[in-house]
Design a protein around this motif. Structure first.
Motif, PDB file in Angstrom:
ATOM      1  N   ASP A 122       0.814  -1.219   0.000  1.00 60.77           N
ATOM      2  CA  ASP A 122       0.000   0.000   0.000  1.00 60.77           C
ATOM      3  C   ASP A 122       0.846   1.268   0.000  1.00 60.77           C
ATOM      4  O   ASP A 122       0.502   2.259  -0.657  1.00 60.77           O
ATOM      5  CB  ASP A 122      -0.986   0.002   1.175  1.00 60.77           C
ATOM      6  CG  ASP A 122      -0.341  -0.262   2.519  1.00 60.77           C
ATOM      7  OD1 ASP A 122       0.853  -0.629   2.568  1.00 60.77           O
ATOM      8  OD2 ASP A 122      -1.028  -0.112   3.550  1.00 60.77           O
ATOM      9  N   ALA A 123       1.964   1.229   0.696  1.00 61.90           N
ATOM     10  CA  ALA A 123       2.822   2.415   0.731  1.00 61.90           C
ATOM     11  C   ALA A 123       3.498   2.643  -0.621  1.00 61.90           C
ATOM     12  O   ALA A 123       3.667   3.788  -1.055  1.00 61.90           O
ATOM     13  CB  ALA A 123       3.875   2.276   1.828  1.00 61.90           C
ATOM     14  N   VAL A 124       3.877   1.559  -1.303  1.00 62.82           N
ATOM     15  CA  VAL A 124       4.476   1.687  -2.640  1.00 62.82           C
ATOM     16  C   VAL A 124       3.447   2.257  -3.613  1.00 62.82           C
ATOM     17  O   VAL A 124       3.763   3.136  -4.426  1.00 62.82           O
ATOM     18  CB  VAL A 124       5.014   0.328  -3.141  1.00 62.82           C
ATOM     19  CG1 VAL A 124       5.463   0.427  -4.593  1.00 62.82           C
ATOM     20  CG2 VAL A 124       6.161  -0.152  -2.258  1.00 62.82           C
ATOM     21  N   CYS A 125       2.201   1.777  -3.522  1.00 58.42           N
ATOM     22  CA  CYS A 125       1.136   2.314  -4.378  1.00 58.42           C
ATOM     23  C   CYS A 125       0.962   3.805  -4.135  1.00 58.42           C
ATOM     24  O   CYS A 125       0.851   4.603  -5.078  1.00 58.42           O
ATOM     25  CB  CYS A 125      -0.182   1.595  -4.098  1.00 58.42           C
ATOM     26  SG  CYS A 125      -0.235  -0.114  -4.664  1.00 58.42           S
ATOM     27  N   PHE A 126       0.946   4.180  -2.873  1.00 61.03           N
ATOM     28  CA  PHE A 126       0.800   5.591  -2.523  1.00 61.03           C
ATOM     29  C   PHE A 126       1.954   6.417  -3.093  1.00 61.03           C
ATOM     30  O   PHE A 126       1.745   7.455  -3.732  1.00 61.03           O
ATOM     31  CB  PHE A 126       0.733   5.750  -1.003  1.00 61.03           C
ATOM     32  CG  PHE A 126       0.944   7.162  -0.521  1.00 61.03           C
ATOM     33  CD1 PHE A 126       0.012   8.144  -0.790  1.00 61.03           C
ATOM     34  CD2 PHE A 126       2.085   7.504   0.189  1.00 61.03           C
ATOM     35  CE1 PHE A 126       0.201   9.446  -0.356  1.00 61.03           C
ATOM     36  CE2 PHE A 126       2.291   8.804   0.623  1.00 61.03           C
ATOM     37  CZ  PHE A 126       1.344   9.784   0.350  1.00 61.03           C
ATOM     38  N   GLY A 127       3.172   5.950  -2.875  1.00 62.59           N
ATOM     39  CA  GLY A 127       4.342   6.679  -3.364  1.00 62.59           C
ATOM     40  C   GLY A 127       4.347   6.804  -4.875  1.00 62.59           C
ATOM     41  O   GLY A 127       4.603   7.893  -5.418  1.00 62.59           O
ATOM     42  N   ALA A 144       8.328   7.901   0.754  1.00 61.76           N
ATOM     43  CA  ALA A 144       6.931   8.148   1.110  1.00 61.76           C
ATOM     44  C   ALA A 144       6.524   7.185   2.213  1.00 61.76           C
ATOM     45  O   ALA A 144       6.976   6.036   2.242  1.00 61.76           O
ATOM     46  CB  ALA A 144       6.025   7.977  -0.108  1.00 61.76           C
ATOM     47  N   ILE A 145       5.684   7.647   3.120  1.00 57.40           N
ATOM     48  CA  ILE A 145       5.193   6.781   4.185  1.00 57.40           C
ATOM     49  C   ILE A 145       3.683   6.887   4.291  1.00 57.40           C
ATOM     50  O   ILE A 145       3.085   7.880   3.863  1.00 57.40           O
ATOM     51  CB  ILE A 145       5.821   7.117   5.554  1.00 57.40           C
ATOM     52  CG1 ILE A 145       5.402   8.527   6.012  1.00 57.40           C
ATOM     53  CG2 ILE A 145       7.333   6.987   5.526  1.00 57.40           C
ATOM     54  CD1 ILE A 145       5.622   8.773   7.489  1.00 57.40           C
ATOM     55  N   THR A 146       3.067   5.849   4.845  1.00 54.31           N
ATOM     56  CA  THR A 146       1.647   5.868   5.150  1.00 54.31           C
ATOM     57  C   THR A 146       1.478   5.630   6.643  1.00 54.31           C
ATOM     58  O   THR A 146       2.014   4.667   7.192  1.00 54.31           O
ATOM     59  CB  THR A 146       0.879   4.802   4.353  1.00 54.31           C
ATOM     60  OG1 THR A 146       1.502   3.519   4.519  1.00 54.31           O
ATOM     61  CG2 THR A 146       0.866   5.148   2.879  1.00 54.31           C
ATOM     62  N   LEU A 147       0.726   6.510   7.273  1.00 50.12           N
ATOM     63  CA  LEU A 147       0.471   6.431   8.709  1.00 50.12           C
ATOM     64  C   LEU A 147      -0.986   6.055   8.932  1.00 50.12           C
ATOM     65  O   LEU A 147      -1.887   6.803   8.553  1.00 50.12           O
ATOM     66  CB  LEU A 147       0.743   7.784   9.369  1.00 50.12           C
ATOM     67  CG  LEU A 147       2.151   8.368   9.262  1.00 50.12           C
ATOM     68  CD1 LEU A 147       2.175   9.788   9.807  1.00 50.12           C
ATOM     69  CD2 LEU A 147       3.127   7.490  10.024  1.00 50.12           C
ATOM     70  N   ILE A 255      -3.680   9.022   9.345  1.00 51.01           N
ATOM     71  CA  ILE A 255      -3.137   9.880  10.403  1.00 51.01           C
ATOM     72  C   ILE A 255      -2.538  11.161   9.826  1.00 51.01           C
ATOM     73  O   ILE A 255      -2.355  12.147  10.538  1.00 51.01           O
ATOM     74  CB  ILE A 255      -2.120   9.097  11.260  1.00 51.01           C
ATOM     75  CG1 ILE A 255      -2.833   7.936  11.968  1.00 51.01           C
ATOM     76  CG2 ILE A 255      -1.453   9.976  12.303  1.00 51.01           C
ATOM     77  CD1 ILE A 255      -1.906   7.019  12.749  1.00 51.01           C
ATOM     78  N   ALA A 256      -2.267  11.178   8.519  1.00 49.31           N
ATOM     79  CA  ALA A 256      -1.770  12.400   7.884  1.00 49.31           C
ATOM     80  C   ALA A 256      -2.777  13.543   8.040  1.00 49.31           C
ATOM     81  O   ALA A 256      -2.399  14.720   8.013  1.00 49.31           O
ATOM     82  CB  ALA A 256      -1.487  12.150   6.410  1.00 49.31           C
ATOM     83  N   VAL A 281       2.605  16.780   2.787  1.00 51.44           N
ATOM     84  CA  VAL A 281       1.521  15.886   3.190  1.00 51.44           C
ATOM     85  C   VAL A 281       0.586  15.739   2.003  1.00 51.44           C
ATOM     86  O   VAL A 281       0.185  16.740   1.389  1.00 51.44           O
ATOM     87  CB  VAL A 281       0.757  16.443   4.413  1.00 51.44           C
ATOM     88  CG1 VAL A 281      -0.420  15.544   4.767  1.00 51.44           C
ATOM     89  CG2 VAL A 281       1.691  16.586   5.606  1.00 51.44           C
ATOM     90  N   SER A 282       0.234  14.515   1.662  1.00 56.08           N
ATOM     91  CA  SER A 282      -0.631  14.272   0.509  1.00 56.08           C
ATOM     92  C   SER A 282      -1.987  14.938   0.698  1.00 56.08           C
ATOM     93  O   SER A 282      -2.570  14.889   1.785  1.00 56.08           O
ATOM     94  CB  SER A 282      -0.820  12.768   0.311  1.00 56.08           C
ATOM     95  OG  SER A 282      -1.746  12.519  -0.730  1.00 56.08           O
TER      96      SER A 282
END
Length: 300
Positions: A122-127, A144-147, A255-256, A281-282
């Motif tokens: 999921d984090a790779v998809c987001f990035g 990129a990170i997902t919180l 959490i972003a 922040v996205s």
């Protein structure tokens, strides 16, 4: 592959978001975005019924008659090539451990064996989605990170995900890096925030949203908990921002949305460490994740 429309899924610990994506234009079809919230520790059959509802509702709302691929953002640990879930001990998807999720989708949706079903972190998809949305990032090194219920991460160099080598942690993941009395995700995640609030106040919260609402109401303990998470996040990522020589650091995940409470201290800490990385922040991390997922079908 003459794929034009694909189903993109962003699956988290408490939600599934589905949308139909035109993968040639890399844009979401109007009205196709549909979200369902659920408890991922429900029995597998119940979870799959919720997933099916999200997919069928999205397709129906899009008015698209034919989709020729399914691209799924999934949290790890997960065998993204084989489609097997290895999540265990993370308070999510406990009943999915060892199951082939590709087979579950094929059976539930009555798909043929050759229908493309691809999975990615999921984090790779987001990035990747954030890189697609801002072409400037195609020439940069991006972390990129997902919180959210967990702590996801990815490292992207000129549009390519990097998960091996000396410049990134093992598998490109940071959730399991040793930190304080445990691992990074114990402190930087929804459960970490809830545990921290309980330790300071003696009050048990049900989810991160409750903590966010307390912080918005200027609850001093809630605000302190977010600030401490910002400090922890900085301590965890600073070595890898430096090691990877990152130009840009992008924060996504649920959490972003609370970034106003942890971002100032995070930026302060990384500047004190001498980092010049650009932090952002996205503005719409779910759409980014869906675009990043369906980009897999475009290059498949």
């Amino acid at each position: 592959m003459n794929t034009e429309y694909a189903v993109g899924l962003d699956i988290g610990g408490t939600h599934i978001t589905a949308a139909i994506i035109d993968i040639v234009a890399m844009k979401m079809i109007d009205f196709s975005l549909h979200k369902e919230s659920f408890d991922s520790n429900l029995p597998v059959a119940e979870v799959m019924t919720i997933w099916e509802k999200a997919i069928r509702t999205s397709i129906e709302n899009s008015k698209v008659e034919k989709t020729t691929g399914l691209a799924v953002c999934m949290p790890g640990p997960f065998d993204y090539t084989a489609g097997v879930c290895w999540i265990k001990g993370q308070s999510k998807y406990e009943h999915f451990y060892g199951l082939n999720v590709r087979d579950l989708f094929q059976n539930k949706l009555n798909l043929s064996a050759d229908f493309p079903i691809l999975f990615e972190n999921d984090a790779v998809c987001f990035g990747k989605g954030e890189v697609f949305r801002d072409s400037d990032n195609l020439s940069k090194k991006v972390m990129a990170i997902t919180l959210g219920t967990g702590l996801g991460a990815c490292f992207i160099d000129k549009g390519e995900s990097i998960s091996i080598g000396d410049l990134v942690p093992k598998d490109g993941e940071i959730y399991d890096l040793p930190y304080k009395e445990g691992i990074a995700e114990d402190y930087v995640s929804a459960r970490g925030l809830i545990a921290s609030y309980f330790a300071l106040s003696g009050k048990k919260l049900n989810n991160g949203l409750e903590l966010f609402n307390l912080a918005k109401a200027e609850d001093q303990i809630a605000m302190k908990v977010f600030e401490e998470m910002g400090e922890d996040l900085a301590a965890i990522v600073i070595p890898w921002l430096e090691n990877f020589s990152a130009d840009s650091f992008i924060i996504g995940g649920k959490i972003a949305n609370a970034s106003e409470f942890f971002l100032p201290v995070f930026i302060k800490k990384i500047k004190e460490a001498g980092s010049n990385v650009t932090v952002s922040v996205s503005t719409d991390n779910e759409i980014a994740a869906l675009l990043g997922a369906t980009s897999l079908l475009y290059t498949a």
